[in-house]
Motif scaffolding. Sequence first.
Motif, mmCIF file in Angstrom:
data_model
loop_
_atom_site.group_PDB
_atom_site.id
_atom_site.type_symbol
_atom_site.label_atom_id
_atom_site.label_comp_id
_atom_site.label_asym_id
_atom_site.label_seq_id
_atom_site.Cartn_x
_atom_site.Cartn_y
_atom_site.Cartn_z
ATOM 1 N N UNK A 122 -0.398 -10.775 7.615
ATOM 2 C CA UNK A 122 0.978 -11.229 7.407
ATOM 3 C C UNK A 122 1.808 -10.007 7.066
ATOM 4 N N UNK A 123 2.546 -9.494 8.052
ATOM 5 C CA UNK A 123 3.291 -8.248 7.873
ATOM 6 C C UNK A 123 4.285 -8.352 6.726
ATOM 7 N N UNK A 125 4.238 -10.245 4.007
ATOM 8 C CA UNK A 125 3.584 -10.257 2.702
ATOM 9 C C UNK A 125 3.016 -8.882 2.353
ATOM 10 N N UNK A 126 2.444 -8.199 3.335
ATOM 11 C CA UNK A 126 1.893 -6.873 3.068
ATOM 12 C C UNK A 126 3.018 -5.876 2.805
ATOM 13 N N UNK A 127 4.121 -6.031 3.501
ATOM 14 C CA UNK A 127 5.297 -5.190 3.225
ATOM 15 C C UNK A 127 5.733 -5.363 1.768
ATOM 16 N N UNK A 128 5.822 -6.599 1.326
ATOM 17 C CA UNK A 128 6.223 -6.878 -0.054
ATOM 18 C C UNK A 128 5.274 -6.212 -1.034
ATOM 19 N N UNK A 129 3.977 -6.277 -0.748
ATOM 20 C CA UNK A 129 2.964 -5.659 -1.602
ATOM 21 C C UNK A 129 3.212 -4.162 -1.738
ATOM 22 N N UNK A 130 3.454 -3.489 -0.612
ATOM 23 C CA UNK A 130 3.645 -2.040 -0.661
ATOM 24 C C UNK A 130 4.960 -1.646 -1.328
ATOM 25 N N UNK A 158 2.525 2.665 8.445
ATOM 26 C CA UNK A 158 3.239 1.595 9.134
ATOM 27 C C UNK A 158 2.351 0.357 9.194
ATOM 28 N N UNK A 159 2.998 -0.803 9.325
ATOM 29 C CA UNK A 159 2.292 -2.079 9.428
ATOM 30 C C UNK A 159 2.625 -2.737 10.752
ATOM 31 N N UNK A 160 1.638 -3.389 11.334
ATOM 32 C CA UNK A 160 1.798 -4.121 12.587
ATOM 33 C C UNK A 160 0.903 -5.355 12.471
ATOM 34 N N UNK A 161 1.257 -6.434 13.110
ATOM 35 C CA UNK A 161 0.389 -7.599 13.102
ATOM 36 C C UNK A 161 -0.985 -7.232 13.651
ATOM 37 N N UNK A 162 -2.049 -7.738 13.023
ATOM 38 C CA UNK A 162 -3.397 -7.348 13.422
ATOM 39 C C UNK A 162 -3.673 -7.614 14.896
ATOM 40 N N UNK A 163 -3.339 -8.818 15.372
ATOM 41 C CA UNK A 163 -3.594 -9.142 16.774
ATOM 42 C C UNK A 163 -2.748 -8.297 17.715
ATOM 43 N N UNK A 193 -5.123 -3.174 -0.680
ATOM 44 C CA UNK A 193 -3.995 -3.993 -0.235
ATOM 45 C C UNK A 193 -4.485 -5.381 0.227
ATOM 46 N N UNK A 194 -3.568 -6.291 0.577
ATOM 47 C CA UNK A 194 -3.959 -7.661 0.943
ATOM 48 C C UNK A 194 -4.901 -7.764 2.135
ATOM 49 N N UNK A 195 -4.953 -6.722 2.978
ATOM 50 C CA UNK A 195 -5.808 -6.750 4.159
ATOM 51 C C UNK A 195 -7.104 -5.973 3.939
ATOM 52 N N UNK A 196 -7.344 -5.567 2.694
ATOM 53 C CA UNK A 196 -8.601 -4.912 2.359
ATOM 54 C C UNK A 196 -8.628 -3.410 2.549
ATOM 55 N N UNK A 197 -7.478 -2.780 2.834
ATOM 56 C CA UNK A 197 -7.444 -1.323 2.985
ATOM 57 C C UNK A 197 -7.381 -0.678 1.608
#
Length: 212
Positions: A122-123, A125-130, A158-163, A193-197
């Motif tokens: 979720x770009x 939500x992850x943006x908000x986290x950073x 940078x963030x991009x949708x995983x798919x 981060x929320x995606x495990x990085x």
Amino acid sequence: MNTIASVTVEVADLPAADRFYTASGLGSWVRLRASSAPTSGFRGISLSLTVSQPADVRYLVDAALDAGATVLKPVSKSFWGYGGVFQAPDGTVWKVATSAKKDTGPATGHVEGFVVLLGAADVAETRKFYVEHGLTVAKSFGRKYVEFDAGDSPVKLALYGRRALAKDVGLPADGEGSHRIALGAADGTAFTDPDGFAWETATAPASADARS
């Protein structure tokens, strides 16, 4: 501002990875360390180098292929410019691209920018986290793409949708286990981060030599 001071690629075979990154010229951008953490499929990340012209795309991609990388997307012209994608023997995905479609001179191998592109579930939500962790948004295209201000660091995040990222680099989106990457935080903060990085304390800034 919490920027990237280093990028560490975790590899199963450290001597082999060291040979590849030395031969390909990519070693100035990343650190290496051994890891036996399980990983399979798409790791949700690409490391992207931007250059000034197509000749430099070919120069860098050819060097990586000669050193043992595998083509994921052949070098070609697109609506946005010119680029190609390859996978290092350790599994790390790299993209080299330029917005230019014509050469203005001979290839030099000069890299203008280095972007760590994370695939987010979720770009927004992850943006908000950073942002809450001190990063400043430099570019944003809704829930599709976000780029953060790099400050004095030679490395952008940078963030991009995983798919969408998987499609962009030419891999199926499925994958599990370790991302096999660790980002060094310039301010010394360690977190995930929320995606495990994972971010960890950086011992030194990214090499300035990589920008030459």
